[in-house]
Design a protein around this motif. Structure first.
Motif, short mmCIF file in Angstrom:
data_model
loop_
_atom_site.label_atom_id
_atom_site.label_comp_id
_atom_site.label_asym_id
_atom_site.label_seq_id
_atom_site.Cartn_x
_atom_site.Cartn_y
_atom_site.Cartn_z
N PHE A 132 0.86 -1.18 0.00
CA PHE A 132 0.00 0.00 0.00
C PHE A 132 0.90 1.23 0.00
N VAL A 133 0.29 2.38 -0.25
CA VAL A 133 1.05 3.62 -0.39
C VAL A 133 1.44 4.18 0.98
N ASN A 134 2.69 4.57 1.11
CA ASN A 134 3.22 5.21 2.31
C ASN A 134 2.70 6.64 2.38
N LYS A 135 1.99 6.97 3.41
CA LYS A 135 1.44 8.32 3.57
C LYS A 135 2.45 9.32 4.12
N HIS A 136 3.64 8.84 4.47
CA HIS A 136 4.63 9.73 5.09
C HIS A 136 5.95 9.69 4.32
N GLN A 137 5.85 9.88 3.02
CA GLN A 137 7.02 9.82 2.15
C GLN A 137 7.96 11.01 2.36
N ASP A 138 7.50 12.00 3.08
CA ASP A 138 8.30 13.22 3.30
C ASP A 138 9.36 13.04 4.39
N ASP B 49 12.02 10.03 6.65
CA ASP B 49 12.54 8.68 6.83
C ASP B 49 12.09 8.13 8.17
N TYR B 50 11.70 6.88 8.17
CA TYR B 50 11.40 6.17 9.41
C TYR B 50 11.58 4.68 9.16
N MET B 51 11.77 3.95 10.22
CA MET B 51 12.04 2.52 10.13
C MET B 51 10.79 1.74 10.50
N VAL B 52 10.51 0.70 9.73
CA VAL B 52 9.43 -0.24 10.02
C VAL B 52 10.11 -1.56 10.36
N THR B 53 9.69 -2.18 11.46
CA THR B 53 10.29 -3.43 11.92
C THR B 53 9.22 -4.50 12.08
N PHE B 54 9.54 -5.69 11.59
CA PHE B 54 8.68 -6.86 11.79
C PHE B 54 9.52 -7.94 12.46
N LYS B 55 8.87 -8.69 13.34
CA LYS B 55 9.51 -9.84 13.98
C LYS B 55 8.59 -11.04 13.80
N CYS B 56 9.12 -12.09 13.22
CA CYS B 56 8.36 -13.33 13.02
C CYS B 56 9.03 -14.43 13.83
N PRO B 57 8.58 -14.63 15.09
CA PRO B 57 9.25 -15.58 15.98
C PRO B 57 8.93 -17.05 15.71
N GLU B 58 8.06 -17.32 14.74
CA GLU B 58 7.66 -18.70 14.47
C GLU B 58 7.93 -19.10 13.02
N PHE B 59 9.03 -18.58 12.46
CA PHE B 59 9.37 -18.91 11.08
C PHE B 59 9.80 -20.36 10.98
N THR B 60 9.31 -21.03 9.94
CA THR B 60 9.63 -22.43 9.71
C THR B 60 9.89 -22.66 8.23
N TYR C 48 13.73 -11.25 11.46
CA TYR C 48 13.57 -9.82 11.72
C TYR C 48 13.70 -9.08 10.41
N ILE C 49 12.79 -8.18 10.15
CA ILE C 49 12.81 -7.36 8.93
C ILE C 49 12.75 -5.90 9.34
N ASN C 50 13.71 -5.12 8.88
CA ASN C 50 13.71 -3.67 9.08
C ASN C 50 13.79 -3.02 7.71
N TYR C 51 12.98 -1.98 7.51
CA TYR C 51 13.11 -1.25 6.24
C TYR C 51 12.71 0.20 6.41
N PRO D 70 12.15 -0.20 -1.41
CA PRO D 70 12.39 0.68 -0.26
C PRO D 70 13.73 1.41 -0.41
N LYS D 71 13.93 2.40 0.44
CA LYS D 71 15.22 3.10 0.46
C LYS D 71 16.29 2.18 1.06
N TYR D 72 15.87 1.38 2.04
CA TYR D 72 16.79 0.50 2.76
C TYR D 72 16.00 -0.69 3.28
N ILE D 73 16.64 -1.87 3.28
CA ILE D 73 16.00 -3.05 3.87
C ILE D 73 17.08 -3.99 4.40
#
Length: 161
Positions: free
Chosen positions: A33-39, A41-52, A67-70, A113-116
């Motif tokens: 989906f579209v980022n509403k805060h493109q103006d 930089d900020y970091m989005v973090t996901f943690k998936c503790p049950e990856f198989t 762990y995913i940061n972008y 993304p700018k960074y991942i």
């Protein structure tokens, strides 16, 4: 800011009561989906503790935390689609290092993304734990240097374990 129906168009999994859990790797599950805060930089973090996933040699299950940061630009990954996508690795046979790089590449292709960065902390099997880390920064920007620095920062972090 709330989102209007036009902004949510194309998100087919969110709120769907009849969710289907694919157990075979499928990058087509990812939605953005579209980022509403493109103006800014900020970091989005996901943690998936049950990856198989499965060991490609033995077929035995491997368990770990992903762990995913972008830093988003125009697009962001929708979290339920990410959950279903990560679940789709359940019957996927690949080495830990490959899983981490596949996840990073699929998300990079989806969002640009700018960074991942993607890090895996896999549970020991056969007495050895594996901690793959992959990072990418948009070429020609400061994020490219950040990605390189983050990769080598992982070495410093691991020496203190």
């Amino acid at each position: 800011m709330s989102r209007n129906k036009e902004e949510l168009e194309g998100l087919t999994l969110l709120g769907n009561k009849g969710t289907k859990y694919d157990a075979d790797y499928d990058p087509g599950l990812l939605e953005a989906f579209v980022n509403k805060h493109q103006d800014r930089d900020y970091m989005v973090t996901f943690k998936c503790p049950e990856f198989t996933s499965l060991c490609p040699m033995t077929g035995q299950p491997d368990f770990g935390t992903i762990y995913i940061n972008y830093v988003p630009d125009v697009k962001m990954v929708e979290s339920k689609s990410l959950k279903l996508y990560l679940f789709s690795f359940r019957n996927h046979g690949d080495f830990h290092e490959d899983c981490v790089n596949i996840i990073m590449n699929d998300l990079k292709e989806l969002m640009d993304p700018k960074y991942i960065e993607v890090r895996g902390d896999f549970n020991p099997r056969g007495g050895i734990s594996i901690f793959p880390f992959a990072a990418w920064g948009r070429p020609g920007t400061r994020y490219e240097e950040i990605a390189q620095n983050r990769i080598f920062a992982q070495l410093d972090r691991r020496e203190n374990w």
